[in-house]
Each structure stands twice: as structure tokens, then as C-alpha cells.
Design a protein around this motif. Structure first.
Motif, PDB file in Angstrom:
ATOM      1  N   LEU A 165       0.826  -1.203   0.000  1.00  0.00           N
ATOM      2  CA  LEU A 165       0.000   0.000   0.000  1.00  0.00           C
ATOM      3  C   LEU A 165       0.868   1.265   0.000  1.00  0.00           C
ATOM      4  N   ARG A 166       1.887   1.300   0.863  1.00  0.00           N
ATOM      5  CA  ARG A 166       2.719   2.504   0.961  1.00  0.00           C
ATOM      6  C   ARG A 166       3.540   2.738  -0.300  1.00  0.00           C
ATOM      7  N   THR A 167       4.095   1.668  -0.866  1.00  0.00           N
ATOM      8  CA  THR A 167       4.940   1.840  -2.049  1.00  0.00           C
ATOM      9  C   THR A 167       4.122   2.261  -3.260  1.00  0.00           C
ATOM     10  N   VAL A 168       2.961   1.652  -3.455  1.00  0.00           N
ATOM     11  CA  VAL A 168       2.124   2.026  -4.601  1.00  0.00           C
ATOM     12  C   VAL A 168       1.659   3.466  -4.462  1.00  0.00           C
ATOM     13  N   ARG A 169       1.256   3.832  -3.268  1.00  0.00           N
ATOM     14  CA  ARG A 169       0.792   5.206  -3.059  1.00  0.00           C
ATOM     15  C   ARG A 169       1.931   6.208  -3.282  1.00  0.00           C
ATOM     16  N   TYR A 170       3.140   5.859  -2.819  1.00  0.00           N
ATOM     17  CA  TYR A 170       4.306   6.718  -3.066  1.00  0.00           C
ATOM     18  C   TYR A 170       4.546   6.903  -4.560  1.00  0.00           C
ATOM     19  N   LEU A 171       4.502   5.813  -5.314  1.00  0.00           N
ATOM     20  CA  LEU A 171       4.779   5.897  -6.745  1.00  0.00           C
ATOM     21  C   LEU A 171       3.708   6.693  -7.484  1.00  0.00           C
ATOM     22  N   VAL A 172       2.465   6.525  -7.072  1.00  0.00           N
ATOM     23  CA  VAL A 172       1.370   7.238  -7.734  1.00  0.00           C
ATOM     24  C   VAL A 172       1.412   8.730  -7.403  1.00  0.00           C
ATOM     25  N   ILE A 173       1.542   9.049  -6.125  1.00  0.00           N
ATOM     26  CA  ILE A 173       1.416  10.443  -5.694  1.00  0.00           C
ATOM     27  C   ILE A 173       2.704  11.231  -5.925  1.00  0.00           C
ATOM     28  N   GLU A 174       3.844  10.666  -5.525  1.00  0.00           N
ATOM     29  CA  GLU A 174       5.086  11.438  -5.576  1.00  0.00           C
ATOM     30  C   GLU A 174       5.838  11.281  -6.894  1.00  0.00           C
ATOM     31  N   GLN A 175       5.706  10.135  -7.565  1.00  0.00           N
ATOM     32  CA  GLN A 175       6.453   9.906  -8.803  1.00  0.00           C
ATOM     33  C   GLN A 175       5.563   9.877 -10.046  1.00  0.00           C
ATOM     34  N   LYS A 176       4.257  10.016  -9.853  1.00  0.00           N
ATOM     35  CA  LYS A 176       3.302  10.092 -10.959  1.00  0.00           C
ATOM     36  C   LYS A 176       3.326   8.853 -11.860  1.00  0.00           C
ATOM     37  N   VAL A 177       3.649   7.699 -11.281  1.00  0.00           N
ATOM     38  CA  VAL A 177       3.598   6.443 -12.030  1.00  0.00           C
ATOM     39  C   VAL A 177       2.139   6.054 -12.235  1.00  0.00           C
TER      40      VAL A 177
END
Length: 270
Positions: A65-77
Motif C-alpha cells: 500500500l505505501r509503495t504504490v501510493r508513493y509511486l502514484v502520488i510522488e512519482q506520478k507512475v
């Protein structure tokens, strides 16, 4: 289906309910209902030796959950390839990604016939996004990538998720080769999200040895240095490759998360 497929053109195989399977055991540890007596018995035997395994299963889910959210929100993946999906549960990859970016595309990969039978639960999507499911084996990364290319745009960054699956590859060099071949097919700016059981807990190692005798597919622990080796050539996201409960932990009402024998992180392909 009368033709033996699951409705998505993939062959539906018989489910062996007499032999424990890791995906169903994890479902049991997480409180799910998609498991059988053999899975529950194996799961309980494991817990008798390593009581922290339920905490470990939850920690892996929270790490996802944390890694996916990081990639979506902070890295725009906006694209995710989740290999070794396991059975649908709360906060699946597409749910987490599309919650903040409805246009996200997700491809799930697994080769467990029970996961295949439940694939429709993974194929829900926002109207703006896409989810797909591939019945394929991690030992054949080229086939996985060929099929994933029908859904994902390989000219744009893709996050490769390998959550608790590389331990099923017995030979370390083969596991490294599989990761390298998967990453080699991805464009620059893509990410590896990976975690696996490490050898720091004697009770965990002993429980895995007992599970090996049960007839289930063996899971092989590795040293933390070996797990770091999967990230060779990648730019590590802070705090690096660490015990997963320490990867960007979030405040919660339960205080410090329990220590678990699971090591992982996030790395970016330049």
C-alpha cells in the motif's frame, strides 16, 4: 465456461484442494475465506513455530500500500505490473493506484488456478483506467512481458511489483536473472518494488523447513545482502532496502510496527 476457459481466453485448470498452496495460506493468514482445510492446517503449523507470520503477512500488505501510493502520488507512475498477485483481498494494487489516479493501468500475473478462478475480482477498474490478468509463470519473463504489452505502454514508466515471490525461485542466480530480464524490458524511469523473507529469524526459517515437508511449493529465504542484490544498477529510493516495517512507516494508533523477517525496498531504473 463450457470451453474450459475463464472467460478471458485463459485455460482454467483443476484446483488441488488437498495440497497447501502459498497464495491460499496467505489468504488464510490475512483473514480471507478463499482457502481449504489443507491450507489452514499448514498455516496453523507455520504459526505454531513462527507466531509472527500473521504480522508479517499484514506488513507485506501495508508495504504494498505505501509503495504504490508513493509511486502514484510522488512519482506520478500510472502503470503497474504485479507478478505473483495472490488472491484478491483489501487494498489490491489497482484499488490503491486508482484511488489517487483513476487512469492507472494495472496488469496482474499469477499461475495459481484458484487465483485464476477469482480473476474477475481483480479485473474491476475505474472507467478511466484498465486492469488485466495474465495466467503465466515467473520462470518465463519474456512471455509475461509480451502479454503485458497488450495493456501497458512500454514507452512510459512501469512499476514492477514482486511482493514475496522470488523466494519461490530456488536458485539465487536464476532469480537474479529473472529480475534482470524483467527490468531489461522496462523503459527508463520504471521502478522495482520487491520484498522477500530474510534469514534473520531462526523460527521463521524453521517454519519454512516444516512447510517444505508438507508438499507445498518450497519458499527459500535469502540473506539481506542477496535481497539487496536484486536492486543492482538501480537508484534506491530512501530509506533503501530495509526491513519492510521501516520503509517510510506511517503513524498509527497501534504504535511501532512489530519486527518481521521481511526485507525490501524500491529502486528506479535510470
Amino acid at each position: 465456461m463450457a470451453d474450459g476457459t475463464n472467460g478471458h481466453g485463459q485455460v482454467q485448470r483443476d484446483i488441488d484442494t488437498t495440497t497447501p498452496h502459498s497464495a491460499r495460506i496467505w489468504n488464510y493468514w490475512l483473514g480471507g475465506k478463499d482457502n481449504y482445510e489443507a491450507d489452514r492446517e499448514a498455516g496453523d503449523e507455520f504459526l505454531a513455530i513462527y507466531p509472527g507470520q500473521r504480522d508479517k503477512a499484514r506488513a507485506c500488505r501495508h508495504f504494498l500500500l505505501r509503495t504504490v501510493r508513493y509511486l502514484v502520488i510522488e512519482q506520478k507512475v500510472r502503470q503497474f505490473l504485479d507478478i505473483g498477485t495472490g488472491l484478491p483481498t483489501a487494498n489490491n494494487t489497482h484499488e490503491v493506484a486508482q484511488r489517487d489516479a483513476p487512469e492507472s493501468r494495472i496488469v496482474y500475473v499469477d499461475n495459481d488456478p484458484l487465483v485464476l478462478a477469482h480473476a474477475r475480482a481483480l479485473l474491476t477498474s475505474t472507467p478511466e483506467g484498465i486492469t488485466n490478468y495474465i495466467d503465466a509463470d515467473l520462470h518465463d519473463p519474456e512471455s509475461i512481458m509480451a502479454e503485458a504489452g497488450k495493456t501497458l505502454d512500454f514507452s512510459q514508466p512501469i512499476a514492477l511489483l514482486l511482493i514475496g515471490v522470488l523466494g519461490h525461485i530456488q536458485d539465487y542466480d536464476e532469480a537474479r536473472s529473472i529480475v534482470s530480464r524483467l527490468l531489461g524490458a522496462l523503459p527508463a524511469g520504471s521502478y522495482l518494488v520487491q520484498c522477500d523473507g530474510d534469514d534473520t529469524s531462526p523460527a521463521y526459517v524453521a517454519a519454512l523447513e516444516r512447510y517444505r515437508d508438507s508438499g507445498g511449493v518450497p519458499y527459500n529465504v535469502r540473506s539481506r545482502e542477496q535481497i539487496r542484490g536484486f536492486y543492482q544498477g538501480l537508484e534506491l529510493v530512501e530509506p533503501g532496502v530495509v526491513p519492510i516495517q521501516h520503509w517510510r512507516p506511517e503513524p498509527n494508533i497501534f504504535g511501532e510496527p512489530p519486527a518481521v523477517a521481511e526485507f525490501g525496498g524500491v529502486g528506479r531504473k535510470s
